[in-house]
Write a protein that holds these residues in place. Structure first.
Motif, PDB file in Angstrom:
ATOM      1  N   ASP A 256      66.034  32.564  74.056  1.00  0.00           N
ATOM      2  CA  ASP A 256      67.120  33.613  73.892  1.00  0.00           C
ATOM      3  C   ASP A 256      67.243  34.425  75.185  1.00  0.00           C
ATOM      4  O   ASP A 256      68.369  34.898  75.587  1.00  0.00           O
ATOM      5  N   LEU A 257      66.156  34.758  75.624  1.00  0.00           N
ATOM      6  CA  LEU A 257      65.967  35.701  77.005  1.00  0.00           C
ATOM      7  C   LEU A 257      66.555  35.047  78.170  1.00  0.00           C
ATOM      8  O   LEU A 257      67.094  35.746  78.965  1.00  0.00           O
ATOM      9  N   GLN A 258      66.025  33.780  78.152  1.00  0.00           N
ATOM     10  CA  GLN A 258      66.584  32.955  79.303  1.00  0.00           C
ATOM     11  C   GLN A 258      68.153  32.829  79.326  1.00  0.00           C
ATOM     12  O   GLN A 258      68.808  33.045  80.452  1.00  0.00           O
ATOM     13  N   ASN A 259      68.619  32.756  78.201  1.00  0.00           N
ATOM     14  CA  ASN A 259      70.070  32.743  77.857  1.00  0.00           C
ATOM     15  C   ASN A 259      70.917  34.293  78.430  1.00  0.00           C
ATOM     16  O   ASN A 259      71.806  34.099  79.097  1.00  0.00           O
ATOM     17  N   ALA A 260      70.202  35.211  77.938  1.00  0.00           N
ATOM     18  CA  ALA A 260      70.593  36.530  78.267  1.00  0.00           C
ATOM     19  C   ALA A 260      70.516  36.722  79.935  1.00  0.00           C
ATOM     20  O   ALA A 260      71.390  37.429  80.533  1.00  0.00           O
ATOM     21  N   ASP A 261      69.569  36.093  80.504  1.00  0.00           N
ATOM     22  CA  ASP A 261      69.483  36.383  81.957  1.00  0.00           C
ATOM     23  C   ASP A 261      70.334  35.650  82.647  1.00  0.00           C
ATOM     24  O   ASP A 261      71.165  36.152  83.569  1.00  0.00           O
ATOM     25  N   LEU A 262      70.571  34.503  82.063  1.00  0.00           N
ATOM     26  CA  LEU A 262      71.687  33.673  82.919  1.00  0.00           C
ATOM     27  C   LEU A 262      73.072  34.116  82.643  1.00  0.00           C
ATOM     28  O   LEU A 262      73.975  34.143  83.482  1.00  0.00           O
ATOM     29  N   GLU A 263      73.167  34.784  81.556  1.00  0.00           N
ATOM     30  CA  GLU A 263      74.725  35.685  81.229  1.00  0.00           C
ATOM     31  C   GLU A 263      74.670  36.814  82.140  1.00  0.00           C
ATOM     32  O   GLU A 263      75.604  37.435  81.899  1.00  0.00           O
ATOM     33  N   GLY A 264      73.707  37.133  82.820  1.00  0.00           N
ATOM     34  CA  GLY A 264      73.580  38.375  83.360  1.00  0.00           C
ATOM     35  C   GLY A 264      73.506  39.674  82.661  1.00  0.00           C
ATOM     36  O   GLY A 264      73.941  40.760  82.789  1.00  0.00           O
ATOM     37  N   ARG A 265      72.990  39.650  81.387  1.00  0.00           N
ATOM     38  CA  ARG A 265      72.867  40.429  80.495  1.00  0.00           C
ATOM     39  C   ARG A 265      71.327  41.269  80.260  1.00  0.00           C
ATOM     40  O   ARG A 265      71.023  42.159  79.799  1.00  0.00           O
ATOM     41  N   LEU A 266      70.316  40.610  81.138  1.00  0.00           N
ATOM     42  CA  LEU A 266      68.981  40.986  80.961  1.00  0.00           C
ATOM     43  C   LEU A 266      68.553  41.882  82.171  1.00  0.00           C
ATOM     44  O   LEU A 266      68.590  41.006  83.187  1.00  0.00           O
ATOM     45  N   PHE A 267      68.072  42.733  82.011  1.00  0.00           N
ATOM     46  CA  PHE A 267      67.379  43.425  83.401  1.00  0.00           C
ATOM     47  C   PHE A 267      65.999  44.127  82.756  1.00  0.00           C
ATOM     48  O   PHE A 267      65.620  44.659  81.822  1.00  0.00           O
ATOM     49  N   GLY A 268      65.317  43.972  84.004  1.00  0.00           N
ATOM     50  CA  GLY A 268      64.007  44.748  83.929  1.00  0.00           C
ATOM     51  C   GLY A 268      63.991  46.072  84.715  1.00  0.00           C
ATOM     52  O   GLY A 268      64.046  45.967  86.006  1.00  0.00           O
ATOM     53  N   ILE A 269      64.027  47.176  84.161  1.00  0.00           N
ATOM     54  CA  ILE A 269      63.768  48.462  84.875  1.00  0.00           C
ATOM     55  C   ILE A 269      62.606  49.291  84.365  1.00  0.00           C
ATOM     56  O   ILE A 269      62.501  49.659  83.309  1.00  0.00           O
ATOM     57  N   PHE A 495      56.752  57.806  89.818  1.00  0.00           N
ATOM     58  CA  PHE A 495      57.626  56.635  88.885  1.00  0.00           C
ATOM     59  C   PHE A 495      58.679  57.591  88.062  1.00  0.00           C
ATOM     60  O   PHE A 495      58.379  58.154  87.033  1.00  0.00           O
ATOM     61  N   THR A 496      59.779  58.130  88.735  1.00  0.00           N
ATOM     62  CA  THR A 496      60.264  59.156  88.344  1.00  0.00           C
ATOM     63  C   THR A 496      61.679  58.494  87.399  1.00  0.00           C
ATOM     64  O   THR A 496      62.146  57.533  87.614  1.00  0.00           O
ATOM     65  N   TRP A 497      61.941  59.235  86.403  1.00  0.00           N
ATOM     66  CA  TRP A 497      63.155  58.883  85.494  1.00  0.00           C
ATOM     67  C   TRP A 497      64.321  59.083  86.286  1.00  0.00           C
ATOM     68  O   TRP A 497      65.441  58.315  86.033  1.00  0.00           O
ATOM     69  N   ASP A 498      64.289  59.832  87.338  1.00  0.00           N
ATOM     70  CA  ASP A 498      65.710  60.059  87.975  1.00  0.00           C
ATOM     71  C   ASP A 498      66.152  58.695  88.763  1.00  0.00           C
ATOM     72  O   ASP A 498      67.192  58.223  88.630  1.00  0.00           O
ATOM     73  N   LYS A 499      65.100  58.104  89.387  1.00  0.00           N
ATOM     74  CA  LYS A 499      64.996  56.638  89.722  1.00  0.00           C
ATOM     75  C   LYS A 499      65.678  55.807  88.662  1.00  0.00           C
ATOM     76  O   LYS A 499      66.511  54.793  88.941  1.00  0.00           O
TER      77      LYS A 499
END
Length: 513
Positions: A256-269, A495-499
């Motif tokens: 499911d996560l790979q699919n979300a990544d392929l769809e451009g919906r998965l982000f690591g922040i 590691f700021t919340w601003d960024k």
């Protein structure tokens, strides 16, 4: 002005509503949104306690289990006021406090039974509040972990909540391992019991392992407009299948996560940390705050079974008041497999660390509550080792003192979505010893801002954990210039919340700033 709604199980912006890192994020991100000139509404369950003496706003009427339900929406006074932020709780008699931080239930025989009941009611009440425009005209709804993902189920399948389809939904994964798996039917705490009028879309809702169950974490991943992990490295970890205990990855949701990544919906922040207007602790109050916390817990009825333990810990502390240790190692954490699996797997490795500490007049301080088997293990070790101080409870004053007055922060997480504890320790200029995984990879650099250990197998990692601790002691005792440099580097990290929230706006919220 953009208008946000945050929906979560925890919110540390209000008193007594935190069990873990989610509470910090739900506190801090809206504050940063406020600084950008936008508005946010933050809603959590009342857990039959948080609504008392707060401001009643409205009744929320809806249908569950083929019956009429009425919940109550309250506005809550936060710890600190910020412009354009409003905090709420939802009360219903079935939204009960659990035995973990008076929030979550621990249901060992039937996992998630009680929590599913209360979060089904809570999420439906939130949907009804949106219908009634209780939060104004919304633009973005930001959900946190499986406890809030039912709103995505309601958006897609429930005819009474078509209004939800007009909004962008963001879903943050704080801990992929806790998935809220419940039977489709045949159980009070099942999706069919609570929503008998909705035909079940089994293919889109089911758990990959238990085909007769809904997986609420998967619902969030599959149905949200954007999916967010709380560090870049954790995003990469969860795209790979788990191989426990040597590697914890996608926990059956990697497809499911790979699919979300392929769809451009998965982000690591990466999560952020506060560096301004923080709750300042006063130096030199560590032992006093331990004693104060112990006496406070002694008066709690729920702590009766720990009376002997608390008295035992208090006796230890009095010795250290008079004869202070030369080196303090600390951990503040939920007592779970995620945080302390390596110690549960190999208590002798932890005892080896305590014995090394004893030789240099060092102590290990652990504060936390959690799984009964972990609490019992740490109590037993505490009884046998004078230099292990285990405070089995929650105290904000004591936590602040621990972060301020430790020499080394220890974080041997089996996996770590992000971790905030290491950021708080580093903010005070204290190096951390961490497992090289997830968000800990992104925040602690070995021999530059702290120390880390890794390995291919669990046994290798545990051996390397002990060896890394030897390295820590060697540098602390024999190379003061390097120790001071590592401390200084740790304190300089930001590691700021601003960024982080700038990236939220760009990737999660799809808003130009």
């Amino acid at each position: 002005m953009n208008n946000f709604l945050f929906v979560a199980a925890e919110n540390d912006a209000i008193p007594k509503c935190k069990a873990g890192g989610m509470g910090d994020v739900v506190r801090d991100v809206p504050r940063q949104i406020s600084r950008k000139g936008d508005s946010a509404h933050i809603v959590v369950p009342a857990y039959s306690r948080l609504h008392r003496e707060e401001t009643f706003l409205m009744h929320l009427n809806f249908q569950l289990r083929g019956q009429d339900y009425t919940a109550e929406l309250y506005r809550v006074q936060p710890k600190k006021d910020f412009e354009n932020l409003t905090h709420y709780v939802i009360h219903h008699p079935e939204i009960q406090p659990g035995d973990i931080a008076h929030i979550y239930h621990n249901d060992p025989t039937e996992p998630f039974f009680n929590d599913a009941v209360k979060y089904f009611i809570f999420c439906t009440a939130v949907a009804e509040a949106v219908n009634q425009n209780a939060f104004g005209d919304l633009d973005i709804v930001h959900l946190h972990d499986w406890h809030s993902s039912l709103l995505l189920f309601l958006r897609k399948y429930h005819p009474s909540y078509e209004k939800l389809k007009q909004l962008r939904f963001v879903y943050t994964i704080h801990n992929l391992a806790i998935q809220g798996i419940r039977p489709f039917g045949g159980n009070y705490s099942s999706i069919q019991n609570f929503f008998p009028e909705i035909p079940i879309d089994y293919d889109n809702l089911r758990d990959h392992r238990y085909w007769d169950c809904i997986n609420l974490m998967a619902v969030g991943v599959r149905l949200a407009d954007a999916v967010h992990t709380v560090s870049p490295s954790y995003k990469e970890d969860i795209l790979v299948p788990s191989n426990p205990p040597d590697f914890i990855g996608g926990e059956s949701l990697e497809a499911d996560l790979q699919n979300a990544d392929l769809e451009g919906r998965l982000f690591g922040i990466l999560n952020g940390s506060n560096y301004n207007n923080i709750r300042a602790a006063e130096k030199g109050r560590l032992y006093r705050n331990i004693i104060r916390a112990l006496f406070g817990w002694l008066q709690e009825e729920s702590k009766k079974y720990k009376y002997d333990f608390l008295a035992h810990t208090g006796e230890k502390i009095m010795d250290y008041v008079e004869h202070k240790p030369d080196f303090i190692v600390s951990s503040v954490a939920r007592l779970t497999e995620q945080k302390f699996y390596y110690i549960k797997h190999s208590p002798e490795a932890f005892i080896e660390i305590l014995e090394k500490l004893a030789k240099v007049n060092g102590v290990f301080m652990l504060l936390g509550t959690g799984a009964p088997e972990y609490e019992e293990m740490f109590r037993e070790i505490s009884y046998k080792h004078k230099n292990f101080i285990f405070t089995n409870g929650q105290s904000e004053d004591l936590i602040d003192s621990i972060y301020l007055e430790s020499d080394l922060y220890f974080m041997p997480s089996l996996f770590e979505p992000c971790g905030i504890s290491q950021m708080l320790a580093m903010r005070n200029g204290h190096p951390c010893l961490v497992h090289h995984t997830g968000g800990l990879k992104d925040t602690v650099q070995h021999l530059k801002t702290g120390f880390s250990f890794d390995g291919t197998t669990t046994d290798e990692k545990i051996r390397n954990m002990v060896d890394s601790f030897d390295l820590v002691l060697d540098i602390f005792l024999n190379d003061k210039p390097q120790w001071k440099k590592i401390k200084a580097n740790a304190k300089k990290e930001r590691f700021t919340w601003d960024k982080s929230v700038d990236e939220y706006y760009k990737f999660l919220y799809a808003i130009t700033i």
